[in-house]
Design an enzyme around this catalytic site. Structure first.
Site, mmCIF file in Angstrom:
data_model
loop_
_atom_site.group_PDB
_atom_site.id
_atom_site.type_symbol
_atom_site.label_atom_id
_atom_site.label_comp_id
_atom_site.label_asym_id
_atom_site.label_seq_id
_atom_site.Cartn_x
_atom_site.Cartn_y
_atom_site.Cartn_z
ATOM 1 N N LYS A 172 0.821 -1.193 -0.079
ATOM 2 C CA LYS A 172 0.221 0.144 0.047
ATOM 3 C C LYS A 172 0.902 1.070 -0.036
ATOM 4 O O LYS A 172 1.255 1.527 1.152
ATOM 5 C CB LYS A 172 -1.181 -0.114 1.134
ATOM 6 C CG LYS A 172 -2.023 1.144 1.150
ATOM 7 C CD LYS A 172 -2.580 1.752 2.375
ATOM 8 C CE LYS A 172 -1.624 2.699 3.265
ATOM 9 N NZ LYS A 172 -1.821 4.168 2.379
ATOM 10 N N GLY A 203 -4.968 3.121 -1.379
ATOM 11 C CA GLY A 203 -5.892 3.620 -0.221
ATOM 12 C C GLY A 203 -5.385 4.255 0.976
ATOM 13 O O GLY A 203 -4.337 4.500 1.098
ATOM 14 N N ASP A 204 -6.327 4.870 2.055
ATOM 15 C CA ASP A 204 -5.542 5.428 3.052
ATOM 16 C C ASP A 204 -5.417 4.564 4.304
ATOM 17 O O ASP A 204 -5.521 3.182 4.041
ATOM 18 C CB ASP A 204 -6.688 6.514 3.468
ATOM 19 C CG ASP A 204 -7.943 5.966 3.870
ATOM 20 O OD1 ASP A 204 -8.394 4.782 4.148
ATOM 21 O OD2 ASP A 204 -8.843 6.754 3.820
ATOM 22 N N GLY A 205 -4.922 4.945 5.299
ATOM 23 C CA GLY A 205 -4.457 4.239 6.377
ATOM 24 C C GLY A 205 -6.061 3.513 7.256
ATOM 25 O O GLY A 205 -5.778 2.374 7.548
ATOM 26 N N GLY A 207 -8.989 2.615 5.539
ATOM 27 C CA GLY A 207 -9.465 1.581 4.623
ATOM 28 C C GLY A 207 -8.634 0.468 4.196
ATOM 29 O O GLY A 207 -8.958 -0.609 4.182
ATOM 30 N N VAL A 208 -7.214 0.865 4.366
ATOM 31 C CA VAL A 208 -6.202 -0.264 3.795
ATOM 32 C C VAL A 208 -5.422 -0.573 4.749
ATOM 33 O O VAL A 208 -5.112 -1.719 5.118
ATOM 34 C CB VAL A 208 -5.880 -0.086 2.273
ATOM 35 C CG1 VAL A 208 -5.021 -0.990 1.628
ATOM 36 C CG2 VAL A 208 -7.045 0.253 1.249
ATOM 37 N N GLY A 209 -4.669 0.486 5.100
ATOM 38 C CA GLY A 209 -3.620 0.470 6.135
ATOM 39 C C GLY A 209 -4.050 -0.593 7.367
ATOM 40 O O GLY A 209 -3.206 -1.399 7.714
ATOM 41 N N GLU A 247 10.424 1.922 10.242
ATOM 42 C CA GLU A 247 11.182 2.951 10.260
ATOM 43 C C GLU A 247 10.541 4.425 10.368
ATOM 44 O O GLU A 247 9.654 4.709 9.421
ATOM 45 C CB GLU A 247 11.819 2.871 8.714
ATOM 46 C CG GLU A 247 13.214 3.505 8.435
ATOM 47 C CD GLU A 247 13.080 5.194 8.224
ATOM 48 O OE1 GLU A 247 13.138 5.944 9.060
ATOM 49 O OE2 GLU A 247 12.909 5.477 7.160
ATOM 50 N N CYS A 281 13.496 11.544 6.834
ATOM 51 C CA CYS A 281 13.324 11.411 8.404
ATOM 52 C C CYS A 281 14.725 11.597 8.726
ATOM 53 O O CYS A 281 15.059 11.837 9.997
ATOM 54 C CB CYS A 281 12.750 10.100 8.364
ATOM 55 S SG CYS A 281 13.563 8.874 7.504
ATOM 56 N N GLU A 379 9.643 16.954 15.177
ATOM 57 C CA GLU A 379 10.079 16.738 13.752
ATOM 58 C C GLU A 379 9.398 17.481 13.139
ATOM 59 O O GLU A 379 7.932 17.493 12.881
ATOM 60 C CB GLU A 379 9.873 15.312 13.457
ATOM 61 C CG GLU A 379 10.226 15.119 12.121
ATOM 62 C CD GLU A 379 10.196 13.538 11.407
ATOM 63 O OE1 GLU A 379 11.084 12.995 10.828
ATOM 64 O OE2 GLU A 379 9.133 12.963 11.934
#
Length: 475
Positions: A172, A203-205, A207-209, A247, A281, A379
């Site tokens: 994803k 998809g987004d977090g 719905g899919v993540g 990560e 990052c 951050e």
């Protein structure tokens, strides 16, 4: 140049339509214009993709190293061949200037495929310990969730070692930057990777993540992104006791010793952290200099940042911030820095260097920053440097380590030996000595809230392997 179609998924070796009817916009952050539509998957799409990966795993796990090397080489050759297409997709989806997209963003894919191929030349999947044979075997079905800042890089650091290990996978990519992943999927289809080994669901977090993370038939989750999301993923994965490799974020420090060439060290650090508009990052955004060197360092930092171009030009030093939400966050943190008393030495949201359209923020430097300030702790993930002072090396190390993060760092000193001694005191997964660059053979990852596990090279390959002891096999 035509952009790839993000309204379909790649599941079980076929391009399929999504189960639902939800679509999002892919926005070019330099123009704020919609350049593509992306389908948003759901639980049913995830179930289909995971089922395809699960069905493909037994046979792919039995393939020989020679077969996997052949597939990896074929994918790598196509990635190199399509460098310009990938660069353009990244340029459009997350705003990297074409020069950066062409020379760094797109080539990062082949970089990691080539390194994994090198690792397979010497890596032993079986070793003898006492009277036992220890085997390193593929972990199984892997869910991969990747971010928008270095999209092809993060995808390649997961897909290449997973294939090398004999795993199957569901990817994803970020819904904000999905286009380069489609090109990779097309390449994988062209070279004939067995059906179901690689699957792609957009998809987004939510719905899919989330369903990918919690799925009972997923053996491992490999995630790159925010620490906040990493915590949520770890919690969702816990009930099924799957491996989770993270990560995550960073707030890395560069310690510049009095013995270092101050002008070179400060200018190099500023240029490095501004790469990709500060959206890395591992950027060393906290620059620590001795109090006696502050005036000189501040002058060099301001001049270096002030000389960097920020525009939609193909050759600009800085492109836009990759999306509106991140743009607002960076602007807010710059304002907080001003309100908390830091000195704006260069850039800022109201700079004349800022284009009127697009999510642009020029190279920004704050001086007079103290460890308690928000911009010294959070951050920012944008082109913002914080210049801080110390009175002793011991204090510099303490300031550098006083962070919930521990991803990267840097030490500049008169000799490598001096820099190395300081590096040994830093609680970070990576340290750059006197301007040394990244090495794709070395592990990439961090301590503390910057995650767990490692990517790149041999250590990245081993993330996707389980260890089996076969007792008596060596008697």
């Amino acid at each position: 140049m035509r952009l790839p179609d993000a309204t379909r998924f790649y599941i079980g070796g076929e391009w399929v339509s999504p189960e639902g009817k939800d679509f999002g916009d892919v926005i070019n952050p330099a123009t704020e214009q919609v350049v593509a539509k992306v389908a948003y998957g759901n639980q049913n799409d995830v179930d289909k993709a995971v089922a395809a990966a699960k069905a493909a795993f037994p046979s792919f796990a039995r393939t020989s190293i020679a077969e996997r090397k052949e597939l990896l080489s074929a994918i790598n050759a196509k990635l190199i061949e399509r460098n310009e297409d990938i660069a353009f997709a990244i340029h459009q989806e997350m705003g990297a200037p074409m020069a950066l997209a062409r020379r760094a963003q797109a080539p990062s894919g082949p970089q990691h495929f080539e390194q994994i191929l090198k690792e397979l030349e010497s890596y032993s999947f079986s070793e003898k310990l006492g009277t036992t044979t220890v085997r390193h075997e593929p972990i199984g079905v892997v869910s991969m969730i990747t971010p928008w800042n270095w999209p092809m890089n993060q995808i390649a650091t997961k897909v290449a070692p997973a294939i090398a290990a004999g795993c199957t996978m569901v990817l994803k990519p970020s819904e904000l930057a999905p286009l380069d992943a489609i090109i990779l999927a097309k390449i994988i289809d062209e070279v004939g990777l067995p059906e179901g080994v690689f699957n792609l669901v957009h998809g987004d977090g939510i719905g899919v993540g989330a369903p990918l993370t919690a799925h009972k038939d997923v053996d491992m989750v490999s995630f790159t992104g925010s620490t906040r999301a990493g915590i949520a993923i770890s919690e969702a994965a816990a009930p099924t006791i799957k491996r989770v490799s993270l990560e995550l974020g960073g707030k890395s420090a560069a310690i510049i010793c009095p013995s270092a060439p101050i002008e070179k060290a400060v200018a190099s650090t500023i240029k490095d952290l501004m790469l990709n508009s500060g959206q890395s990052c591992n950027a060393r955004t906290r620059i620590l200099v001795h109090k006696d060197d502050y005036v000189k360092a501040a002058k060099v930092a301001a001049e270096t940042a002030g000389g960097m171009t920020c525009s939609a030009s193909d050759t600009a030093d800085l492109g836009p911030i990759a999306n509106n939400a991140q743009y607002r966050k960076v602007r807010d943190l710059i304002q907080i820095g001003i309100e908390e008393g830091a000195t704006l030495l260069a850039g800022g949201c109201q700079s004349a260097l800022t284009p009127e359209n697009g999510y642009f923020i020029p190279a920004t430097v704050f001086g007079g920053v103290t460890p308690d300030m928000t911009i010294a702790r959070e951050e920012i993930f944008g082109p913002v440097a914080t210049l801080m002072t110390y009175e002793s090396i011991e204090e510099a190390i303490k300031i550098a380590n006083n962070s919930e993060y521990g991803l990267s760092g840097a030490v500049w000193a008169g000799t490598t030996e001096e820099a190395g001694k300081i590096a040994s005191e830093l609680r970070t997964g990576m340290v750059h000595l006197n301007g040394a660059g990244l090495d794709s053979a070395a592990p990439f990852g961090g301590f503390k809230m910057s995650g767990n596990g490692r990517e790149w090279g041999k250590h990245g390959l081993e993330e996707f392997l389980e260890v089996k002891s076969v007792y008596g096999a060596n008697q």
